[in-house]
Design an enzyme around this catalytic site. Structure first.
Site, PDB file in Angstrom:
ATOM      1  N   LYS A 126       0.851  -1.193   0.000  1.00 24.59           N
ATOM      2  CA  LYS A 126       0.000   0.000   0.000  1.00 24.59           C
ATOM      3  C   LYS A 126       0.886   1.243   0.000  1.00 24.59           C
ATOM      4  O   LYS A 126       1.760   1.409   0.866  1.00 24.59           O
ATOM      5  CB  LYS A 126      -0.883  -0.038   1.250  1.00 24.59           C
ATOM      6  CG  LYS A 126      -2.116   0.827   1.185  1.00 24.59           C
ATOM      7  CD  LYS A 126      -2.996   0.524   2.388  1.00 24.59           C
ATOM      8  CE  LYS A 126      -4.246   1.354   2.394  1.00 24.59           C
ATOM      9  NZ  LYS A 126      -4.967   1.203   3.668  1.00 24.59           N
TER      10      LYS A 126
HETATM   11  C1  E4P Z   1      -8.138   2.478   3.556  1.00 23.34           C
HETATM   12  O1  E4P Z   1      -7.485   1.549   3.162  1.00 23.34           O
HETATM   13  C2  E4P Z   1      -8.026   3.071   4.885  1.00 23.34           C
HETATM   14  O2  E4P Z   1      -7.404   2.148   5.750  1.00 23.34           O
HETATM   15  C3  E4P Z   1      -9.341   3.365   5.528  1.00 23.34           C
HETATM   16  O3  E4P Z   1     -10.436   2.912   4.783  1.00 23.34           O
HETATM   17  C4  E4P Z   1      -9.471   4.703   6.131  1.00 23.34           C
HETATM   18  O4  E4P Z   1     -10.706   4.798   6.768  1.00 23.34           O
HETATM   19  P1  E4P Z   1     -11.050   5.912   7.852  1.00 23.34           P
HETATM   20  O5  E4P Z   1     -11.320   7.190   7.138  1.00 23.34           O
HETATM   21  O6  E4P Z   1     -12.284   5.378   8.541  1.00 23.34           O
HETATM   22  O7  E4P Z   1      -9.867   6.014   8.771  1.00 23.34           O
END
Ligand code: E4P
Length: 218
Positions: free
Chosen positions: A87
């Protein structure tokens, strides 16, 4: 649509896996910190533990923001398990890293996507997934689902293989609307996934069936 769970909590990942609808996991540095995971070795071991539970892609985020650092970290992460997806944040060196990993056949998830232009750039660089954060856009009174729609149109126009991973999903209506738009994947908390199964008429109907059965068999 594929269902990913957005957590680093092993118990919740196991619960979603046992439900039989889980296609993968996404994590991020905040979610790892929430579980108290720190130090390189512990982090790598935690990703290995996640890979042992889930039958699908597991996104593991790099901390570096420079190209060399992302490559070094990403290669170490990818070597852990074939389920690992590296990622990478949407920054200039991140775009270069997406291209590097794409050329090497290593799966990537480009994170922190907040515009269609960012998604287009990540797709051009060969990202396996792009992660538009719909909840965080909604939080600032912007149309998160509208962004999913725009990216869907662009990717379909040009036949990009990059999958749209709707991220920062907060509730069941986000999931339903992402499915209507045609997001390839959604990632959200266990609570949003489990909320899909709830309807008051189901509960009322089941209670009546059971009561009628009990009366007939008393
Ligand atoms: C995406 O991969 C992120 O980990 C995540 O969806 C972020 O979500 P949040 O805005 O609830 O922290």
């Amino acid at each position: 649509m594929k269902f990913f769970i957005d957590t680093a909590n092993l118990a919740q990942i196991k619960e979603a896996q046992d439900l039989g609808v889980l296609d993968g996991v996404t994590t991020n540095p905040s979610l790892m910190a929430k579980e108290g995971i720190s130090g390189e070795e512990n982090v790598l071991n935690h990703y290995k533990a996640i890979c042992e539970i889930v039958d699908g892609d597991v996104s593991a985020e790099v901390i570096s923001t420079d190209f060399e650092g992302m490559v070094r970290e990403g290669e170490a992460l990818a070597a852990l398990d074939e389920k690992i997806v590296v990622k990478i944040p949407m920054v200039k060196d991140g775009v270069k890293a997406l291209k590097y990993f794409s050329d090497k056949g290593i799966k990537t998830n480009c994170t922190l996507i907040f515009s269609a232009g960012q998604a287009l750039l990540a797709a051009k660089a060969g990202a396996t997934y792009v992660s538009p954060f719909i909840g965080r856009l909604d939080d600032i009174s912007t149309d998160g689902l509208g962004l999913i729609e725009s990216i869907r149109v662009i990717f379909d126009n040009y036949g990009f293989d990059t999958e749209i991973l709707a991220a920062s999903v907060r509730h069941p209506m986000h999931i339903i609307e992402c499915a209507q738009i045609g997001a390839d994947v959604m990632t959200g908390p266990l609570s949003a996934i489990e909320a899909l199964l709830k309807h008051p008429l189901t509960d009322i109907g089941l209670a009546k069936f059971l009561a009628d059965h009990a009366k007939a068999n008393s």
